[in-house]
Design a protein around this motif. Structure first.
Motif: not given
Lengths: 296, 296
Positions: A79-80, A87-88, A102-105, A111-112
């Motif tokens: 998952t990590y 990520l972008p 994750n980073h969108k939420v 997220a990192i």
């Protein structure tokens, strides 16, 4: 898929999805961090790594629950890696399994950190396993196998090689290197970990390691084949999507028939290695057939 | 600084900087990944965590080299955290210790992966330690302590709390929580790890854990004080730079005199805990004095 296998996999998936939240809930950590960790852990997926681990434990005749904590640890690592991959700066994906990444939420920073936290926590979970007669030596071996499989010599190394190979034409050897490490090593360690937990002999572990490597390659070759001939609706992504960014694939390198032959070759090898292992082979054999014959 | 202490710290720093490359060179991984990992590991710094670990090993009368691998593992964790902290999505720093940050040299994607690789590899290094009579149980305890100190309940949790506290006024309790976890836990685990390697008793480890917590807070309070009254040239960053982004600090919460009293309070506690431990106290006492009295 074989109906028994399908039922078994579904049960394992449900059980693992019951276990994962337990590990997060008990953490004394900022709520947002726990939410971000849990959001991606809870985002579904096939749970193929936990299934391989638990199938191996069962095939050695041991209780499934002996594998639960380790299966969760491996799923945390998987998952990590998805969180960081999305990520972008990496694949820049907005959606994963139909849900916002994750980073969108939670934003990129969280997220990192959620990825870092899952990675780190997975090793702590292993140190705390309370399973039958598992010795400290065995736990240490589980940690060593998982760290190697997911670190610079394993998954992360494969990811870097994959990035460097983008928009280049790769040789078959280079492609095999990438698949072995980027995805294969974590599948392999799931099977090895099941064997360690079951108290398997060194020779059984060696044969299972070879079996798992073949299975991992089969998985990837089949993915590439499905990508060419699959039905977009069935596999859930645009057909030929890997072509778009100029990725080297088995069908591109060997032709579609060549790729299918390669798949059969690896299946034969997988079956041979498995036949050398002292366990009930039916479940892992059924999984091997499924990987070769699945239509999505 | 006491001249003996200064000499000792310099020697340790040199030794650790000899050891770190050994761990990277032996990796079978893509060269760019190894370069990115090594670039940040090799970027200098005070090596305070390895020094604390090795000072503890020595104070128990054990050979320094027993602590080398573990010191490298902790430095890898510290280094990964700096690489990820510097990313554009986090602190967005272009320079660290006067050199371009990892992502400025290798790009964001590789910087993320180099951090992940260092974090993962650190645990593998511990599983492979070959030190005196170190048992599997002791290695497992080292891994558990390090994972907890650097994971969601430790450093990563503190980092999240710090991010959430930005531009808010914090209570003293909240500030202590952040410092304990963001920086304190990894300093603490360095000392604990030294004690575990030296075969210290549980009671000695408990007292050293309390000692280390006090030392970590002293370190942070002194940093805050130096930030107010320090000389820009000596500490190497603009005076009051933490004010700029509205951070809560000890002098802001307690006044400069209040912060200095707090520092003395914690120093007294640190000395008391240390005096309960069955080791040669001179070195750790000298370090405690140095933390309280340093001018940069």
């Amino acid at each position: 898929m074989n109906e028994d296998l399908s039922l078994f996999l579904n049960e394992l998936k449900k059980e693992i999805e019951k276990q994962l939240p337990i590990h997060i809930k008990k953490l004394q950590a900022p709520d947002t961090l726990k939410e971000a960790m849990f959001y991606s852990l809870n985002a579904g997926g096939k749970r193929i790594r936990p299934a391989l681990l638990l199938a191996t434990v069962k095939s050695f005749g041991k209780p499934l629950e002996h594998g639960y904590d380790m299966a969760c640890a491996i799923e945390m690592i998987h998952t990590y890696s998805l969180i960081h991959d999305d990520l972008p700066a990496m694949d820049d994906d907005d959606l994963r399994r139909g849900k916002p990444t994750n980073h969108k939420v939670f934003g990129e920073a969280l997220a990192i950190l959620a990825g870092d936290a899952l990675l780190t926590y997975s090793f702590e979970v292993i140190t705390k396993m309370e399973v039958g007669n598992l010795t400290a030596e065995q736990k240490l071996l589980l940690i060593q196998e998982l760290a190697r499989a997911s670190g610079p010599e394993g998954m992360v190394g494969g990811q870097v090689a994959d990035m460097e190979g983008e928009n280049q034409s790769l040789t078959l050897d280079e492609l095999v290197y990438i698949h072995h490490h980027k995805t294969g090593d974590l599948l392999t360690v799931a099977i090895i970990a099941g064997a360690i937990i079951a108290g398997a002999s060194k020779s059984d572990i060696d044969n299972l390691r070879q079996f798992a490597k073949e299975l991992g390659l089969m998985f990837q070759i089949k993915d590439d084949i499905l990508d060419v001939e699959g039905d977009a609706e069935t596999i859930g992504k645009p057909i030929g999507s890997d072509d778009g960014n100029n990725k080297s694939t088995y069908p591109n390198l060997l032709g579609l028939d060549g790729a299918k032959n390669k798949l059969s070759e690896h299946k034969l090898k997988a079956e041979t290695y498995l036949s050398n292992v002292n366990l009930d082979q039916s479940l892992l054999m059924a999984l091997t057939n499924y990987v070769a014959e699945r239509d999505h």
